[in-house]
Scaffold this motif. Structure first.
Motif, PDB file in Angstrom:
ATOM      1  N   MET A 151      39.248  40.444  50.151  1.00 16.87           N
ATOM      2  CA  MET A 151      39.895  41.012  48.971  1.00 16.87           C
ATOM      3  C   MET A 151      38.922  41.118  47.795  1.00 16.87           C
ATOM      4  O   MET A 151      38.250  40.161  47.434  1.00 16.87           O
ATOM      5  N   LYS A 152      38.828  42.307  47.223  1.00 23.64           N
ATOM      6  CA  LYS A 152      37.986  42.539  46.050  1.00 23.64           C
ATOM      7  C   LYS A 152      38.863  43.061  44.916  1.00 23.64           C
ATOM      8  O   LYS A 152      39.651  43.985  45.099  1.00 23.64           O
ATOM      9  N   PHE A 153      38.687  42.473  43.725  1.00 25.32           N
ATOM     10  CA  PHE A 153      39.554  42.781  42.595  1.00 25.32           C
ATOM     11  C   PHE A 153      38.827  43.619  41.553  1.00 25.32           C
ATOM     12  O   PHE A 153      37.687  43.330  41.195  1.00 25.32           O
ATOM     13  N   PHE A 154      39.493  44.667  41.065  1.00 26.23           N
ATOM     14  CA  PHE A 154      38.962  45.530  40.006  1.00 26.23           C
ATOM     15  C   PHE A 154      39.927  45.451  38.822  1.00 26.23           C
ATOM     16  O   PHE A 154      40.869  46.237  38.717  1.00 26.23           O
ATOM     17  N   ASP A 156      39.598  46.155  35.653  1.00 25.22           N
ATOM     18  CA  ASP A 156      39.625  47.277  34.717  1.00 25.22           C
ATOM     19  C   ASP A 156      40.338  48.495  35.297  1.00 25.22           C
ATOM     20  O   ASP A 156      40.716  49.402  34.556  1.00 25.22           O
ATOM     21  N   GLN A 157      40.541  48.506  36.619  1.00 27.62           N
ATOM     22  CA  GLN A 157      41.213  49.646  37.258  1.00 27.62           C
ATOM     23  C   GLN A 157      42.614  49.292  37.775  1.00 27.62           C
ATOM     24  O   GLN A 157      43.267  50.127  38.397  1.00 27.62           O
ATOM     25  N   ARG A 158      43.039  48.035  37.570  1.00 24.99           N
ATOM     26  CA  ARG A 158      44.324  47.572  38.109  1.00 24.99           C
ATOM     27  C   ARG A 158      44.391  47.865  39.612  1.00 24.99           C
ATOM     28  O   ARG A 158      45.346  48.459  40.103  1.00 24.99           O
ATOM     29  N   ARG A 159      43.409  47.358  40.323  1.00 27.08           N
ATOM     30  CA  ARG A 159      43.254  47.768  41.720  1.00 27.08           C
ATOM     31  C   ARG A 159      42.666  46.626  42.543  1.00 27.08           C
ATOM     32  O   ARG A 159      41.872  45.829  42.047  1.00 27.08           O
ATOM     33  N   VAL A 160      43.075  46.541  43.808  1.00 27.63           N
ATOM     34  CA  VAL A 160      42.451  45.613  44.757  1.00 27.63           C
ATOM     35  C   VAL A 160      42.128  46.372  46.040  1.00 27.63           C
ATOM     36  O   VAL A 160      42.894  47.241  46.468  1.00 27.63           O
ATOM     37  N   ASP A 161      40.977  46.056  46.635  1.00 29.30           N
ATOM     38  CA  ASP A 161      40.568  46.621  47.922  1.00 29.30           C
ATOM     39  C   ASP A 161      40.555  45.497  48.945  1.00 29.30           C
ATOM     40  O   ASP A 161      40.241  44.347  48.620  1.00 29.30           O
ATOM     41  N   PRO A 525      31.346  27.269  41.153  1.00 29.50           N
ATOM     42  CA  PRO A 525      30.354  27.973  41.975  1.00 29.50           C
ATOM     43  C   PRO A 525      30.507  29.477  41.839  1.00 29.50           C
ATOM     44  O   PRO A 525      31.476  29.966  41.236  1.00 29.50           O
ATOM     45  N   ARG A 526      29.565  30.204  42.385  1.00 19.97           N
ATOM     46  CA  ARG A 526      29.663  31.659  42.455  1.00 19.97           C
ATOM     47  C   ARG A 526      29.642  32.083  43.919  1.00 19.97           C
ATOM     48  O   ARG A 526      29.001  31.426  44.748  1.00 19.97           O
ATOM     49  N   CYS A 585      28.760  42.676  37.523  1.00 20.61           N
ATOM     50  CA  CYS A 585      29.675  42.353  38.623  1.00 20.61           C
ATOM     51  C   CYS A 585      30.796  41.411  38.169  1.00 20.61           C
ATOM     52  O   CYS A 585      31.897  41.443  38.713  1.00 20.61           O
ATOM     53  N   TYR A 586      30.501  40.579  37.192  1.00 22.90           N
ATOM     54  CA  TYR A 586      31.440  39.529  36.803  1.00 22.90           C
ATOM     55  C   TYR A 586      32.438  39.965  35.739  1.00 22.90           C
ATOM     56  O   TYR A 586      33.329  39.192  35.381  1.00 22.90           O
ATOM     57  N   ARG A 587      32.298  41.180  35.239  1.00 21.89           N
ATOM     58  CA  ARG A 587      33.201  41.637  34.193  1.00 21.89           C
ATOM     59  C   ARG A 587      34.601  41.865  34.754  1.00 21.89           C
ATOM     60  O   ARG A 587      34.770  42.391  35.852  1.00 21.89           O
ATOM     61  N   ASN A 588      35.598  41.470  33.979  1.00 21.51           N
ATOM     62  CA  ASN A 588      37.006  41.698  34.324  1.00 21.51           C
ATOM     63  C   ASN A 588      37.421  41.025  35.623  1.00 21.51           C
ATOM     64  O   ASN A 588      38.402  41.441  36.245  1.00 21.51           O
ATOM     65  N   GLN A 589      36.658  40.014  36.064  1.00 18.61           N
ATOM     66  CA  GLN A 589      37.038  39.306  37.282  1.00 18.61           C
ATOM     67  C   GLN A 589      38.003  38.174  36.959  1.00 18.61           C
ATOM     68  O   GLN A 589      37.901  37.531  35.921  1.00 18.61           O
ATOM     69  N   GLN A 590      38.938  37.948  37.879  1.00 16.24           N
ATOM     70  CA  GLN A 590      39.901  36.869  37.756  1.00 16.24           C
ATOM     71  C   GLN A 590      39.619  35.884  38.891  1.00 16.24           C
ATOM     72  O   GLN A 590      39.571  36.253  40.050  1.00 16.24           O
ATOM     73  N   GLY A 591      39.404  34.615  38.553  1.00 12.50           N
ATOM     74  CA  GLY A 591      39.045  33.637  39.580  1.00 12.50           C
ATOM     75  C   GLY A 591      37.544  33.388  39.584  1.00 12.50           C
ATOM     76  O   GLY A 591      36.846  33.658  38.604  1.00 12.50           O
ATOM     77  N   LEU A 592      37.035  32.865  40.698  1.00 12.95           N
ATOM     78  CA  LEU A 592      35.607  32.570  40.801  1.00 12.95           C
ATOM     79  C   LEU A 592      34.788  33.847  40.709  1.00 12.95           C
ATOM     80  O   LEU A 592      35.153  34.880  41.284  1.00 12.95           O
ATOM     81  N   LYS A 593      33.672  33.793  39.996  1.00  9.78           N
ATOM     82  CA  LYS A 593      32.793  34.953  39.873  1.00  9.78           C
ATOM     83  C   LYS A 593      32.220  35.303  41.242  1.00  9.78           C
ATOM     84  O   LYS A 593      31.692  34.440  41.952  1.00  9.78           O
ATOM     85  N   SER A 594      32.308  36.580  41.605  1.00 12.82           N
ATOM     86  CA  SER A 594      31.819  37.054  42.903  1.00 12.82           C
ATOM     87  C   SER A 594      30.844  38.200  42.695  1.00 12.82           C
ATOM     88  O   SER A 594      31.134  39.139  41.947  1.00 12.82           O
ATOM     89  N   CYS A 595      29.679  38.115  43.354  1.00  8.42           N
ATOM     90  CA  CYS A 595      28.639  39.133  43.204  1.00  8.42           C
ATOM     91  C   CYS A 595      28.624  40.063  44.414  1.00  8.42           C
ATOM     92  O   CYS A 595      28.554  39.602  45.564  1.00  8.42           O
ATOM     93  N   TYR A 596      28.682  41.370  44.138  1.00  9.14           N
ATOM     94  CA  TYR A 596      28.683  42.386  45.186  1.00  9.14           C
ATOM     95  C   TYR A 596      27.455  43.291  45.113  1.00  9.14           C
ATOM     96  O   TYR A 596      27.453  44.363  45.722  1.00  9.14           O
TER      97      TYR A 596
END
Length: 644
Positions: A151-154, A156-161, A525-526, A585-596
């Protein structure tokens, strides 16, 4: 080679991405228009009296018609709870990749499933240990809530992939609805992993008060991430000398070479003249160069095409450890195929090309097993007098010595094998579930467990961990640590977890968790992840394994990259970029910071291992050492270029 071509990161747009759905609508409109054009025009005239009669009869029926729905495609029916728009990604990583609308308007819900039946049970009255949570989206998606969804959260776009047989995206109508979904998903994930309700009390039970920043990342103190490299990121927008931005780097293939005998099982990189490819039939020696490894060197063949053994081992070495100035190699073969445990190992003299000894693992006269071995410290393989190494089993952590001790004559096993001497260590009673380990430059030890915990031991004691990180529930399958011990990298099937071990003690001194208890200001952690598109494209064998830092063995030098393998992908992250809290990558993230943000090396077969060569092989026009990627049949070297 390089980043994904997928458009997964672009904002969903009805006009641009509604593909299949809109095509159908447009086709229908055209068909209607065509049909209307082909209807023969009737010349019969209807009298006004007849029309009045029909209208009178229709009014007498008192027919009721629904109100015309809004033309907005994202305005739900008032009774539709948890309304979302569902998209499907097509085209993989090709330039033609795009999103298409799968459902213009549908709904999602989290339901609890009991056993293997297809029925859904309401959460009411069910114990948290009964069943598991499932995400349902309309009639098309029904998937267990787990990290396998990628699961990846966006925000700023109100969206999850996410991934479930394909790559899907949910588009929410309001910010509040998006945030509610993320919170509910994370709560269901917690309950599925730990079998406990996601209450404050239960989170405290799992993480402990010192690690509540892991459960509530928004409350975590991230300042230590910024301070860890002595202010390397204190000048926003400025790139430290010698650390080119990701956009200015590319991977250039230098050498590709077929392995002699094929069937590569592991890769043993040397920091001196040679590196080694270990296969089922022998060890191939290759030369180290500043642009990679290549050259047909000596090929040490095992007797009868396999590693001979008097103790019933499978004969195929799965672990190779260089020792004594890289003139010797310890080869460990599992007792059974698919099981990592071994009762001994073989010592190969690289200079003569012969197996000189078969060692036994024993403690107090009883044969024991080990599942992993590693050097006493990073760089120990360069010491020509090295005679000790570390061993790990499910509940054991110890040091082995090949030498005879004072006043002690080396015992000889009944099969004629010498016995390694247990010099120090501890055999834990139960419950540690040790699986993998690594060492720092000074010999401190990090151990990863199948329960997700990561423990830090000082170089002076293996009995009690100085720090024990709770993990996130996923088994740690591989672990690495930087030379200075400030950073730990754990590998799980679906993500890498990067941990900062630095803390400030009561006297204001900076220390690592290897040297003392970290207190209650432990940074969260990240996570390093693949995008859902790349995770899906990695294939059926899409589990991460063997995450590593780039390789340095000198105090004061900093690792530059992280690399891991997943299926046919070798994935590379810029270490400094991951640590930068201001990274986009970390902007507008909810929860642990995840780098893509990463680069991908794609091979035509599953990758056995990917490792950076020693830092000494970095050259002036490419400050990063070459990357070596091994598949079962070949080994390839890549250099990092500074070209734009």
């Amino acid at each position: 080679m390089g980043g994904s071509h997928s458009r997964e990161g672009l904002e969903l747009s009805d006009s641009e991405y509604s593909g299949e759905d809109e095509s159908e609508e447009e086709g229908s409109s055209e068909n209607y228009a065509d049909a209307e054009d082909h209807i023969p025009k009737r010349t019969t005239q209807v009298s006004a009296e007849t029309l009045d009669t029909i209208d009178s009869r229709l009014q007498s029926l008192k027919l009721k018609y629904p109100k015309q729905p809004s033309s907005s495609p994202l305005t739900p029916n008032a009774k539709l709870k948890n309304a979302v728009k569902l998209y499907l990604h097509i085209g993989g990583n090709t330039p033609k990749a795009k999103w298409v609308v799968s459902e213009k308007m549908t709904f999602y819900k989290f339901v609890k499933k009991i056993g293997n039946d297809d029925g859904d049970e309401d959460d009411e009255g069910l114990d948290s240990r009964e069943g598991f949570w499932v995400l349902k989206v309309g009639e098309k998606i029904k998937a267990r809530v787990s990290t396998d969804l990628q699961m990846k959260f966006f925000g700023d776009q109100r969206r999850v992939d996410f991934v479930d047989g394909g790559v899907w995206a949910l588009k929410f109508l309001k910010d509040e609805e998006y945030r509610n979904f993320v919170t509910e998903f994370q709560d269901c994930l917690f309950e599925n992993v730990y079998g406990l309700r996601p209450t404050e009390e239960n989170k405290m039970k799992i993480y402990g008060k010192d690690f509540m920043g892991w459960a509530k990342p928004e409350q975590s103190d991230d300042s230590m991430w910024e301070d860890a490299d002595y202010g390397v990121w204190k000048s926003p927008g400025k790139t430290p000398d010698g650390l080119p931005e990701r956009g200015n780097q590319d991977l250039l293939e230098e050498f590709e070479e077929a392995a002699t005998g094929g069937g590569i099982q592991s890769l043993a990189l040397g920091a001196l003249d040679n590196s080694f490819l270990v296969s089922s039939s022998g060890v191939q020696v290759v030369k180290n160069f500043s642009h990679g490894i290549h050259g047909k060197g000596v090929h040490v063949k095992f007797d009868d095409g396999k590693l001979g053994s008097t103790s019933g081992h499978s004969g195929t070495p799965k672990k190779a450890l260089l020792m004594r100035g890289e003139t010797n190699m310890m080869l460990m073969s599992p007792l059974k195929v698919g099981k990592p445990h071994s009762t001994g190992l073989h010592q190969l003299d690289i200079e003569t090309g012969k197996i000189v000894t078969e060692w036994k693992f024993e403690k107090d006269g009883t044969e024991i097993t080990m599942k992993d071995i590693t050097s006493d410290a990073k760089g120990s393989q360069l010491d020509p007098s090295e005679s000790t190494f570390l061993g790990l089993d499910d509940n054991r952590l110890c040091q082995w010595d090949m030498r005879e001790k004072k006043g002690m004559v080396q015992k000889i096993a009944s099969a004629g094998s010498p016995v390694l001497h247990w010099t120090q260590g501890h055999q834990f009673s139960r419950g540690t579930n040790f699986h993998c380990f690594a060492t720092t430059g000074d010999g401190s030890i990090v151990v990863g467990s199948l329960d997700g915990k990561i423990r830090l031991y000082s170089k002076t004691s293996m009995r009690q961990a100085k720090t024990a990180f709770p993990g996130l529930g996923s088994p740690i399958t591989s672990v690495d640590v930087t030379y200075d011990g400030k950073w730990v990298l754990g590998t799980t099937d679906t993500y890498l977890i990067l941990i900062c071990t630095l803390f400030t003690d009561k006297d204001g001194k900076a220390k690592t968790g290897f040297g003392g208890r970290m207190g209650n200001k432990i940074p969260a952690p990240r996570l390093l992840k693949l995008t859902p598109v790349d995770a899906h494209m990695a294939g059926s064998d899409n589990k991460f394994h063997a995450g590593h830092f780039s390789w340095v063995t000198e105090s004061g030098k900093q690792e530059r990259h992280l690399v891991a393998t997943v299926g046919k992908f070798s994935v590379i992250w810029n270490f400094q970029q991951v640590k930068n809290s201001a990274h986009h990558c970390y902007r507008n993230q909810q929860g642990l910071k995840s780098c893509y943000c990463y680069k991908i090396v794609l091979k035509d077969e599953s990758i056995i291992e990917s490792r950076f060569m020693h830092d000494k092989f970095a050259v002036s026009n490419s400050p990063d050492a070459p990357l070596v990627v091994a598949t079962p049949m070949k080994v390839t070297s890549f250099s990092m270029s500074g070209k734009k």
